[in-house]
Structure formats: structure tokens, C-alpha cells
Design an enzyme around this catalytic site. Sequence first.
Site, PDB file in Angstrom:
ATOM      1  N   ASP A 163       0.732  -1.084  -0.045  1.00  0.00           N
ATOM      2  CA  ASP A 163       0.058  -0.042   0.059  1.00  0.00           C
ATOM      3  C   ASP A 163       0.830   1.296  -0.122  1.00  0.00           C
ATOM      4  OD1 ASP A 163       0.956  -0.568   2.721  1.00  0.00           O
ATOM      5  OD2 ASP A 163      -1.027  -0.712   3.406  1.00  0.00           O
TER       6      ASP A 163
ATOM      7  N   ASN B   7      -7.379  -3.099  14.845  1.00  0.00           N
ATOM      8  CA  ASN B   7      -8.869  -3.390  14.591  1.00  0.00           C
ATOM      9  C   ASN B   7      -8.915  -4.472  13.540  1.00  0.00           C
ATOM     10  OD1 ASN B   7      -8.102  -2.199  11.919  1.00  0.00           O
ATOM     11  ND2 ASN B   7      -9.604  -0.691  11.921  1.00  0.00           N
TER      12      ASN B   7
ATOM     13  N   HIS C 169      -7.113  -4.728  10.400  1.00  0.00           N
ATOM     14  CA  HIS C 169      -6.838  -4.266   8.904  1.00  0.00           C
ATOM     15  C   HIS C 169      -5.700  -4.849   8.753  1.00  0.00           C
ATOM     16  CE1 HIS C 169      -4.866  -0.558  10.544  1.00  0.00           C
ATOM     17  NE2 HIS C 169      -3.958  -1.110  10.000  1.00  0.00           N
TER      18      HIS C 169
ATOM     19  N   GLU D 184      -9.835  -2.463   5.689  1.00  0.00           N
ATOM     20  CA  GLU D 184     -10.518  -2.547   6.927  1.00  0.00           C
ATOM     21  C   GLU D 184     -11.244  -3.528   7.055  1.00  0.00           C
ATOM     22  OE1 GLU D 184      -9.363  -0.301   9.080  1.00  0.00           O
ATOM     23  OE2 GLU D 184      -8.645   1.123   8.003  1.00  0.00           O
TER      24      GLU D 184
HETATM   25  C1  F6R Z   1       1.634  -1.733   6.240  1.00  0.00           C
HETATM   26  C2  F6R Z   1      -0.120  -2.009   6.452  1.00  0.00           C
HETATM   27  C3  F6R Z   1      -0.748  -2.030   7.702  1.00  0.00           C
HETATM   28  C4  F6R Z   1       0.123  -2.419   8.858  1.00  0.00           C
HETATM   29  C5  F6R Z   1      -0.676  -2.496  10.130  1.00  0.00           C
HETATM   30  C6  F6R Z   1       0.090  -2.820  11.250  1.00  0.00           C
HETATM   31  O1  F6R Z   1       2.244  -1.793   4.789  1.00  0.00           O
HETATM   32  O2  F6R Z   1      -0.367  -2.359   5.328  1.00  0.00           O
HETATM   33  O3  F6R Z   1      -1.577  -2.833   7.383  1.00  0.00           O
HETATM   34  O4  F6R Z   1       0.564  -3.768   8.566  1.00  0.00           O
HETATM   35  O5  F6R Z   1      -1.299  -1.113  10.163  1.00  0.00           O
HETATM   36  O6  F6R Z   1       1.122  -1.613  11.632  1.00  0.00           O
HETATM   37  P1  F6R Z   1       2.046  -1.943  12.734  1.00  0.00           P
HETATM   38  O7  F6R Z   1       3.012  -3.007  12.401  1.00  0.00           O
HETATM   39  O8  F6R Z   1       2.975  -0.380  12.862  1.00  0.00           O
HETATM   40  O9  F6R Z   1       1.438  -2.202  13.990  1.00  0.00           O
END
Ligand code: F6R
Length: 207
Positions: free
Chosen positions: A67, A136, A138, A143
Amino acid sequence: MKIYAAKDYSDLSRKAANLISAQIIMKPDAVLGLATGSTPVGAYKQLIAWYEEGDLDFSRIRSVNLDEYKGLSGEHDQSYRYFMNHNLFNHVNIRKEDTNVPNGLAEDAEAECVRYNGVIAAMGGIDLQLLGIGGNGHIGFNEPSSVFEKGTHVVTLTEETRQSNARFFASIDEVPTHALTMGVGNIMSARKILLLASGEAKAKAVY
Ligand code: F6R
């Protein structure tokens, strides 16, 4: 599905790096699906260390990231392109032209999503997709929902996700409101998926 329990973050990072290394050694021209966020940083550090010791070769590896924020250039220090360059790509011998992150500045974001799906298809799909998970639940910027987009698409970020990512920006107002993300279909088409979760804040989502 296999669940590997790790005793702490450094154990998780080493185990993850071991699994990614195995993929690179078994298929030196593998397509790696990569993630940003805090969770994979330790695994990336370990991969860099093994590369520096001469144990890993990224010269034929290709990558696609999950992303990117809409509206941020690759030079913005909170863009996911910048993150990948600084946390992995600049430190190993991967060819930058073989690394792919959605273009957050594309004038036509929908067209960029179509192009990105084409990039993944042209590479023959993803061998190993690395994932983190949001508090949450995602995945990428998909989401929790009862209906998922299959392909790369533009999403409006939820307030919860913007708040949680605000720690990286000067203020909440600077957190982008939209992102381009691979869809659940892109992710589930990967031949292997390695999802990393660390810390109590992820327990409910993992459960
Ligand atoms: C990152 C992504 C997000 C993260 C998620 C967890 O490319 O797509 O889905 O994997 O927000 O983030 P952290 O590892 O910072 O807790």
C-alpha cells in the site's frame, strides 16, 4: 495454517527473517510482497545483517508493496516508498527498478490501481506476502468488513487508522485521508502468506 509463537519481538523478527530467507534461497528470483509499519522493521534489520554477512542475495528478487498513502511522494518521509528504501532496499542489493510501491501521486488513482494489478500479474503473482495487522484487524488498508475488494483500490482511511498512524506525523491533520492498497484478493492469491503480530494491542485482532 501454521502458528509460530515467539517469545519476544526479537525472536519474532528472527523467525520471520528466517522464513523470508528460506524463500529467497529456494527461489532467488522470488516475488516478495512487502509491508511497512513497525512490526516488520526487526525482520528487515535481520535480513540486512544476513545480507551484509554474505548469506543472502537480493539481486534477482522482485517486490511489490501492499500500500501507499494517496497524495504523498516517494520522497516524503512518511510515504511507504520512503520507508521501504530506508528500512530495506537501500541496504541490500535489490534493484530499485524491481521494487514496486503504488504511486501515491498518480493523477488518476483508479488507473494507478489497475496498473498495479497488472504489475503483480506480469510478475506471475506473489510467492511470499508479508503482512502486519492493525489493532482493528486491518490488512494492508483493507478495513474489517463483510465485503472485500479483490484488487488494488483506493480507500478512505477510517478515523481509527488515521489516529493510530498520527504518531508518525506532526499532527493528525497531516495524516492522509486516502490510500491505495492491494485488495484481499491480491493478498489471498499469494502462494504463501506470513502475517506478523506483536504485542498485546494485536491480541484481539489475531484472536
Ligand atoms: C503496512 C500495512 C498495515 C500495517 C498495520 C500494522 O504496509 O499495510 O496494514 O501492517 O497497520 O502496523 P504496525 O506494524 O505499525 O502495527
